[in-house]
Write an enzyme that holds these catalytic residues in place. Structure first.
Site, mmCIF file in Angstrom:
data_model
loop_
_atom_site.group_PDB
_atom_site.id
_atom_site.type_symbol
_atom_site.label_atom_id
_atom_site.label_comp_id
_atom_site.label_asym_id
_atom_site.label_seq_id
_atom_site.Cartn_x
_atom_site.Cartn_y
_atom_site.Cartn_z
ATOM 1 C CG ASN A 96 -2.185 0.516 0.800
ATOM 2 O OD1 ASN A 96 -2.397 1.354 0.142
ATOM 3 N ND2 ASN A 96 -3.290 -0.058 1.450
ATOM 4 C CG HIS A 126 23.858 3.770 11.103
ATOM 5 N ND1 HIS A 126 24.614 4.173 9.851
ATOM 6 C CD2 HIS A 126 22.430 4.066 10.757
ATOM 7 C CE1 HIS A 126 23.865 4.434 8.830
ATOM 8 N NE2 HIS A 126 22.747 4.412 9.289
ATOM 9 N N GLY A 152 -0.468 -1.189 9.400
ATOM 10 C CA GLY A 152 -0.150 0.368 9.008
ATOM 11 C C GLY A 152 0.867 0.757 9.961
ATOM 12 C CB ALA A 170 -1.884 -0.660 12.752
#
Length: 629
Positions: A96, A126, A152, A170
């Site tokens: 999406n 890192h 999401g 989500a």
């Protein structure tokens, strides 16, 4: 014409290979990586600016990432990739709006996977060390199974593996591996629901934990009772509020490798004789006069109370003679400060727990196997100063490696429980969950500065003197609160109880290999020392023999010269006397003869004979000296 993906496959530099192998690499030093990045970003920009039904969109997607020819992915723009060619998706893949793929390492996604808007997959990472962070970065691959739905705004961090048939709620941040058939949610993401039994091995571990906490639950009731009891456990854990402080914690296996090519523990500094292996960190080997430390790079933080569990192993070849020990430190030293207190400066601000297996007879009854020290930094403390030291004597903290029943899983544990005003130290000598209270220190507010934990860092030290042992550390788990250690999480229990059998074999083999290597190195060092001693002795003997020989030769030559001189002198004297006698006789004969014309020639003849004789004698002496010398 070759596509961008084919060209990148042909151009494989050393930095590209390091990146794909999860090793530190430098983008700024590699033009190939920079070209790949710019090319992919241009493709993304072009793709995101296209109309929805643009005919050339499929060609761009085909060039951007890898997918089955018969099932192209559906990508809602905008979408962002770092390299694209390192991402592989399965059939029926749906992505999406506004998803991000930082595919420095490989991202592998199975069939029928749905990504909701704003899902971000990060393989890039890192170093925590600021100096290394300026120079290099690294990446770890992400793997996602079949039939996965990621909600999401979720983020998947480097190195994570997600099984099949998983739902990620989500807004979750997935920082650890997720088994199949599960629902996970939260920050960090945690198991919320089992859909198909999730993991049989983990269920057994949970069942064992349930029976330990709830004896009334029968074995047959466990499968039905697990969901309810899990909720109870989660409530108990939440009430305890124990969260892992990652900057102060570590646990094997240690898979990170630093720029020097040696294993490292991220967030910690190793110094001295410390040698980090895959399954343990060895502070000192079983050799004399060794010293090693591990020191956290970050402070604990502003917590009111913490708990720390150290898992360690002290072992060696000595049956009766061994030492010295391990020190667990929580001090305001930014880095390890060398000193005489088990390798650390005794003028510290904080708490120290010394595990000392060497019983010093000079300390008499003041010796403790575990000694607890608290210092405000005003005076230097040493073991043996206190007439009644805080600590305890514990049997079984040290293992003899030559015993037939010795195993690398012979470990011990030390637990430190600390709040603003009290310190409790407990010991589990055989790692059997049999905790024994070792000592308590109260009134810490009067002994330590206010806000001590905000600046305090954990550290570990190991030392050996004339006596030696292997001092190994397997893990240090620090949590931000405790409840006297009576309630512990399912995750911690799984880590302790469900160790993979293959990992056990690898750990055992590594320990034996390290032991053999150290013995060989020690033998080689001893042989080299003996060789050096032999060479020195040979040189001394050579010098002595040469001196003696020279003296004897010189003495012999001197004696011969003296003998020759004496012989020559006698011969010369004898010849001179005979010549003198002849001359006297000749003179007498000449005097008896009348003066005549023949006297003058005869006198010159005699003079010539004498001259020739004298010259011959001189030449003879010269020849003798030149040949002798």
């Amino acid at each position: 014409m070759l596509s961008r993906r084919q060209k990148s496959g042909q151009k494989r530099s050393e930095e590209v290979q390091k990146m794909l192998d999860s090793k530190p690499y430098a983008v700024d030093n590699c033009k190939i990586l920079q070209d790949m990045l710019f090319s992919t970003h241009e493709l993304c920009q072009e793709l995101n600016s296209m109309p929805v039904n643009c005919p050339s969109k499929a060609g761009l997607i085909k060039e951007l990432l890898n997918f089955p020819p018969d099932s192209p992915p559906y990508l809602e723009a905008p979408v962002y990739f770092d390299y694209g060619v390192h991402t592989t998706v399965g059939k029926n893949f749906f992505c999406n709006f506004n998803c991000v793929f930082l595919d420095c390492a490989k991202i592998t996604i199975g069939d029928n996977v749905f990504l909701a808007p704003n899902v971000q997959l990060y393989t890039a990472a890192h170093p925590l060390d600021s100096e290394e962070r300026r120079k290099t970065e690294f990446a770890k691959p992400i793997t996602i199974g079949d039939d996965v739905w990621i909600g999401g705004g979720s983020i998947v961090l480097p190195g994570v593996e997600i099984g099949s048939r998983v739902v990620v709620a989500a807004g979750s941040i997935v920082s650890k591996n997720v088994p199949s058939d599960c629902v996970v949610a939260g920050v960090p993401a945690r198991l919320m629901k089992n859909m198909r039994g999730c993991d049989v091995r983990k269920q057994k571990a949970i069942g064992k934990e349930v029976r330990h906490l709830f004896p009334f639950v029968s074995h047959r009731m466990i499968p039905r009772a697990i969901p309810f009891l899990l909720v109870v456990l989660v409530i108990l854990i939440a009430s305890a509020g124990a969260e892992l402080i990652e900057g102060s914690s570590f646990a094997a296996p240690f898979d990170d490798v630093g720029s020097s090519g040696k294993r490292m523990i991220e967030g910690w500094t190793a110094s001295g004789d410390t040698d980090i292996k895959q399954n343990f960190a060895r502070l000192t080997t079983d050799r004399q006069s060794k010293r090693g430390t591990l020191w956290s790079k970050s402070p604990v933080g502003a917590f009111r109370e913490i708990s720390a569990i150290l898992t360690f192993r002290i072992s060696g070849q000595g049956k009766k003679l061994f030492g010295d020990g391990i020190g667990l430190w929580l001090t305001q030293f930014n880095r390890q400060q060398q000193g005489s207190l088990h390798g650390i400066d005794g003028k510290f601000v904080g708490v120290s727990v010394i595990i000392d297996t060497f019983k010093n007879v000079e300390h008499g009854g003041k010796h403790r196997d575990v000694t607890i020290l608290v210092n405000n930094g005003e005076e230097e403390v040493t073991i043996g100063d206190d007439e009644n030291p805080v600590g305890c004597n514990v049997d079984g903290l040290r293992y003899h490696e030559d015993r037939d029943d010795f195993s690398v899983f012979n470990t011990s544990r030390l637990r430190l429980l600390l709040n603003e005003n009290r310190l409790i130290v407990e010991v589990d000598p055989k790692n059997t969950n049999d905790w024994q209270t070792c000592g308590t220190v109260s009134n810490l507010k009067k002994k330590l500065p206010k806000g001590f934990l905000e600046k305090a860092r954990f550290g570990l030290s190991g030392t050996t003197g004339q006596l030696a042992d292997n001092h190994d550390v397997l893990s240090l788990l620090v949590h931000d609160s405790h409840s006297e250690g009576k309630v512990f999480s399912v995750q911690q229990h799984e880590e302790n109880e469900s160790v993979d059998e293959l990992q056990k074999i690898v750990h055992d083999l590594e320990h034996k290999l390290v032991s053999i290597t150290e013995k060989l190195q020690n033998t080689i060092e001893k042989l080299q020392q003996q060789e050096s001693l032999v060479e020195d002795r040979v040189k001394v003997l050579e010098g002595t023999l040469l001196d003696e020989s020279s003296k004897k030769v010189e003495k012999r030559i001197t004696n011969l010269e003296k003998q020759l001189d004496r012989k020559m002198q006698r011969q010369v004297n004898k010849q001179a006397k005979g010549l003198k006698d002849d001359m006297d006789a000749l003179k007498d004969g000449i005097d008896g003869i009348d003066n005549g014309g023949w006297k003058t020639p005869f006198f010159f003849l005699i003079l010539i004979v004498l001259t020739v004789g004298f010259w011959g004698y001189r030449h003879y002496r010269k020849l003798i000296k030149s040949h002798l010398l």
